[in-house]
Enzyme design. Structure first.
Site, PDB file in Angstrom:
ATOM      1  N   SER A 427     -20.200 -18.439 -13.146  1.00  0.00           N
ATOM      2  CA  SER A 427     -20.875 -17.462 -12.291  1.00  0.00           C
ATOM      3  C   SER A 427     -22.355 -17.768 -12.137  1.00  0.00           C
ATOM      4  O   SER A 427     -23.027 -17.170 -11.298  1.00  0.00           O
ATOM      5  CB  SER A 427     -20.718 -16.054 -12.867  1.00  0.00           C
ATOM      6  OG  SER A 427     -21.347 -15.980 -14.137  1.00  0.00           O
ATOM      7  N   HIS A 448     -15.404 -19.067  -8.111  1.00  0.00           N
ATOM      8  CA  HIS A 448     -15.894 -17.943  -8.905  1.00  0.00           C
ATOM      9  C   HIS A 448     -15.086 -16.687  -8.597  1.00  0.00           C
ATOM     10  O   HIS A 448     -15.306 -16.012  -7.592  1.00  0.00           O
ATOM     11  CB  HIS A 448     -17.383 -17.712  -8.629  1.00  0.00           C
ATOM     12  CG  HIS A 448     -17.948 -16.569  -9.408  1.00  0.00           C
ATOM     13  ND1 HIS A 448     -18.982 -15.788  -8.941  1.00  0.00           N
ATOM     14  CD2 HIS A 448     -17.608 -16.049 -10.620  1.00  0.00           C
ATOM     15  CE1 HIS A 448     -19.257 -14.845  -9.829  1.00  0.00           C
ATOM     16  NE2 HIS A 448     -18.442 -14.980 -10.849  1.00  0.00           N
ATOM     17  N   GLU A 460     -15.888 -16.758  -4.664  1.00  0.00           N
ATOM     18  CA  GLU A 460     -16.969 -17.578  -4.127  1.00  0.00           C
ATOM     19  C   GLU A 460     -16.576 -19.052  -4.284  1.00  0.00           C
ATOM     20  O   GLU A 460     -16.325 -19.507  -5.405  1.00  0.00           O
ATOM     21  CB  GLU A 460     -18.286 -17.286  -4.850  1.00  0.00           C
ATOM     22  CG  GLU A 460     -18.852 -15.912  -4.527  1.00  0.00           C
ATOM     23  CD  GLU A 460     -20.131 -15.604  -5.278  1.00  0.00           C
ATOM     24  OE1 GLU A 460     -21.042 -15.014  -4.681  1.00  0.00           O
ATOM     25  OE2 GLU A 460     -20.209 -15.932  -6.485  1.00  0.00           O
ATOM     26  N   ASN A 498     -24.379 -12.697  -7.356  1.00  0.00           N
ATOM     27  CA  ASN A 498     -25.316 -12.518  -8.470  1.00  0.00           C
ATOM     28  C   ASN A 498     -26.762 -12.755  -8.051  1.00  0.00           C
ATOM     29  O   ASN A 498     -27.677 -12.126  -8.589  1.00  0.00           O
ATOM     30  CB  ASN A 498     -24.940 -13.431  -9.633  1.00  0.00           C
ATOM     31  CG  ASN A 498     -23.712 -12.938 -10.367  1.00  0.00           C
ATOM     32  OD1 ASN A 498     -23.275 -11.804 -10.176  1.00  0.00           O
ATOM     33  ND2 ASN A 498     -23.130 -13.783 -11.199  1.00  0.00           N
TER      34      ASN A 498
END
Length: 593
Positions: A427, A448, A460, A498
């Site tokens: 991540s 991800h 992702e 993130n």
């Protein structure tokens, strides 16, 4: 108790002013609507008639309550009409000049005991109050759009505001069925102060061609459970309005995260201000329309497709919750799955976790007993990566430690057959650094998944500069087959979700450090004002403060932006072992299970 502030004037009858007037009229207040534009006043009446008719149709109010509310709303074209109001709320355009002119005119009209409220979400309440002859009666009353639906009201005090004025409007907000949050005077207050920094970063991400507008928006909706993606939300708010708010925030904070992304200025100058103009980041069916229509930037399904590799069997490395969840997802989709851990015992425990998850799905009626048995039968638990010798796709889901992942990929390089796709679920770590541990970095890609993998729809898909086109096409096709939504992004810290989420969380912590607002008020503001499923501190405690700190450090190290430096309070809590729910204490305390 007496009804507080029975007669209220609303100056400015745009969308927000009309919404506030509706809330007040339905709550039994006499409402004086004021706008210099006769057309705006007529439109406000028409809007109120239509919205209250819908409320009657849905059984929320009676026909008599509707008639009473409409009778309580009267419109005028001059502030002289506010003479008898106990409270005046201005919702005029977001400039100091216009708002200050309104306050000067009101001073000459209203009684000495009347409260003057500004609906600004970006300008200084103190600076506006200073223009009034009685600054002690001036405060901010920031409703959220649409005012009838949104529960949050930020009550903003300046250093000059008298406490009785704050108490009166706070009581009013509660009687209107709203949740008032007390905040100090700084641009953006709580909700917009956190929201607009996040929106700005999303605009900058798009401007840098890091990801498409569709992928950025899908990532934040599916990865964070947000009601709208950031670029669609900017179009709704108005790109020019967002730029004004950010300019005000930056002038106060000098934080580069608040410096408006150049694309916001370019779109504003071109008149592409969002939905109201019919075009912003997206193109709409008409000015003021809601429906997005295809334009030159809309990706075609053919462009996303490509010739990939055949995938029939999948290896998942790891024994934790994420590994077992990913293995379950692939097995449900019909893939033969090898679940490998460091020992046969750990692998068997991971498979038993999958069995329990499938059993819960059967109990809830989401899965048949036959499908459960077929899914489990597709999964083989193994105590060594040697079992990956014939898999077509190997997915790593081990600890978020670069050295650990590199060692694992070096092993996969030796074990997996030529042509197998190797994927990491990292991540925050650089995928290229993991790929370089192999002799075939072109076969390595990021996948991800989000936790819990069986429930979360987002993946992702992270390409490095060396990832082969057919590997990328393969993984996108696999995501579709396992019923996930793939979004493409490049190999940089945080990827999409993130990189946008954690600066927002970090800024929330800084608000608490600065004693600007409490944990509870900030969480309430983002849930009620932004539609977030969880407040930032609830989310931080669920994610884990140690995990959050690690991601913040990666982002800060990669982008070198001082605004991304982890908040000291976060570092102190982690150092003290207060890691969130998993330790029983983080930003809040939790009962031990």
């Amino acid at each position: 108790m007496d009804t507080p502030l029975p007669t209220i004037a609303v100056v400015g009858l745009g969308t927000m002013g009309t919404g506030i007037a509706e809330v007040l009229a339905l709550a039994g207040r006499e409402v004086i609507g004021i706008d210099i534009s006769e057309a705006a006043a007529r439109q406000a009446v028409t809007s109120l008639e239509a919205s209250t008719a819908r409320a009657v149709g849905r059984g929320r109010i009676t026909e008599q309550e509707r008639a009473d509310a409409l009778a309580r709303f009267r419109t005028y074209d001059t502030v002289q009409a506010a003479a008898d109001a106990e409270l005046v709320i201005e919702v005029v355009p977001e400039t100091y000049e216009i708002k200050q002119q309104v306050f000067r005119e009101l001073d000459a009209v209203v009684s000495a005991t009347a409260i003057l409220a500004t609906g600004t979400n970006a300008l200084s309440v103190t600076r506006l109050a200073a223009e009034s002859q009685h600054p002690e009666r001036v405060l901010g009353l920031h409703f959220f759009n649409p005012a009838p639906a949104m529960k949050l009201v930020e009550v903003v005090s300046s250093v000059l505001t008298a406490p009785p004025a704050v108490e009166a409007v706070t009581r009013l907000a509660r009687e209107l069925g709203k949740e008032p949050v007390a905040v100090g005077d700084r641009p953006g207050f709580v909700a917009d102060g956190l929201l607009f920094g996040y929106l700005n970063q999303a605009a900058a991400m798009y401007e840098a061609n890091y990801a498409s507008r569709e992928d950025i928006d899908a990532a934040m909706k599916l990865g964070c459970g947000l009601p709208m993606g950031p670029l669609a939300l900017l179009d709704l708010i108005g790109i020019d309005t967002a730029r004004t708010v950010l300019e005000a925030m930056y002038s106060a904070s000098h934080d580069r995260l608040h410096a408006p992304a150049p694309v916001l200025g370019q779109l504003s100058e071109a008149g592409l201000t969002g939905r109201k103009a019919g075009r912003g980041f997206y193109t709409y069916d008409a000015p003021g329309g809601q429906d997005v229509v295809p334009d030159a930037l809309t990706p075609s399904p053919e462009a996303a497709a490509g010739t990939g590799r055949e995938i029939a069997s999948v290896g998942v490395a790891g024994s934790g919750t994420m590994a077992s969840g990913i293995a379950e997802v692939f097995a449900k989709a019909g893939y033969t799955v090898v679940l490998a851990a460091r020992s046969q015992e750990k692998a068997d425990i991971a498979k038993s976790r999958i069995a329990k998850s499938l059993e819960r799905s059967v109990t809830k009626g989401r899965l048949t007993a036959e499908a459960r048995d077929e899914t489990l039968a597709r999964i083989t638990a193994a105590g060594s990566l040697d079992a990956f010798a014939e898999v077509d796709l190997a997915v790593e889901a081990v600890a978020e430690d670069l050295e650990v992942k590199q060692q694992l990929f070096a092993t996969l390089d030796k074990v997996c057959r030529p042509g197998a796709v190797l994927a990491t679920t990292t991540s925050s770590l650089p995928v290229i650094a993991i790929a370089r541990a192999t002799a075939r970095p072109e076969d390595v890609i990021g996948m991800h998944f989000f936790n819990p993998a069986p429930a979360m729809k987002l993946v992702e898909v992270v390409r490095t500069v060396l990832t082969a086109d057919d590997v990328h096409a393969t993984v996108r096709a696999v995501c579709t087959k396992i019923r996930k939504h793939p979004v493409d992004c490049g190999d940089r810290a945080g990827f999409i979700v993130n990189a946008l989420l954690f600066p927002y969380l970090n800024n929330a912590i800084k608000m608490v450090e600065e004693h600007y607002a409490s944990l509870d008020d900030i969480d309430a503001a983002m849930k009620l004002g932004g539609g977030y499923p969880m407040g930032p501190f609830e989310l931080l405690d669920v994610v884990g403060l140690d995990v959050s700190l690690a991601i913040e450090k990666v982002l800060h190290r990669e982008f070198r932006d001082p605004g991304l430096a982890p908040a000291p309070l976060l570092e102190h809590l982690v150092a003290a072992g207060c890691l969130g729910r998993k330790t029983g204490r983080g930003f809040r305390e939790y009962a031990r299970r």
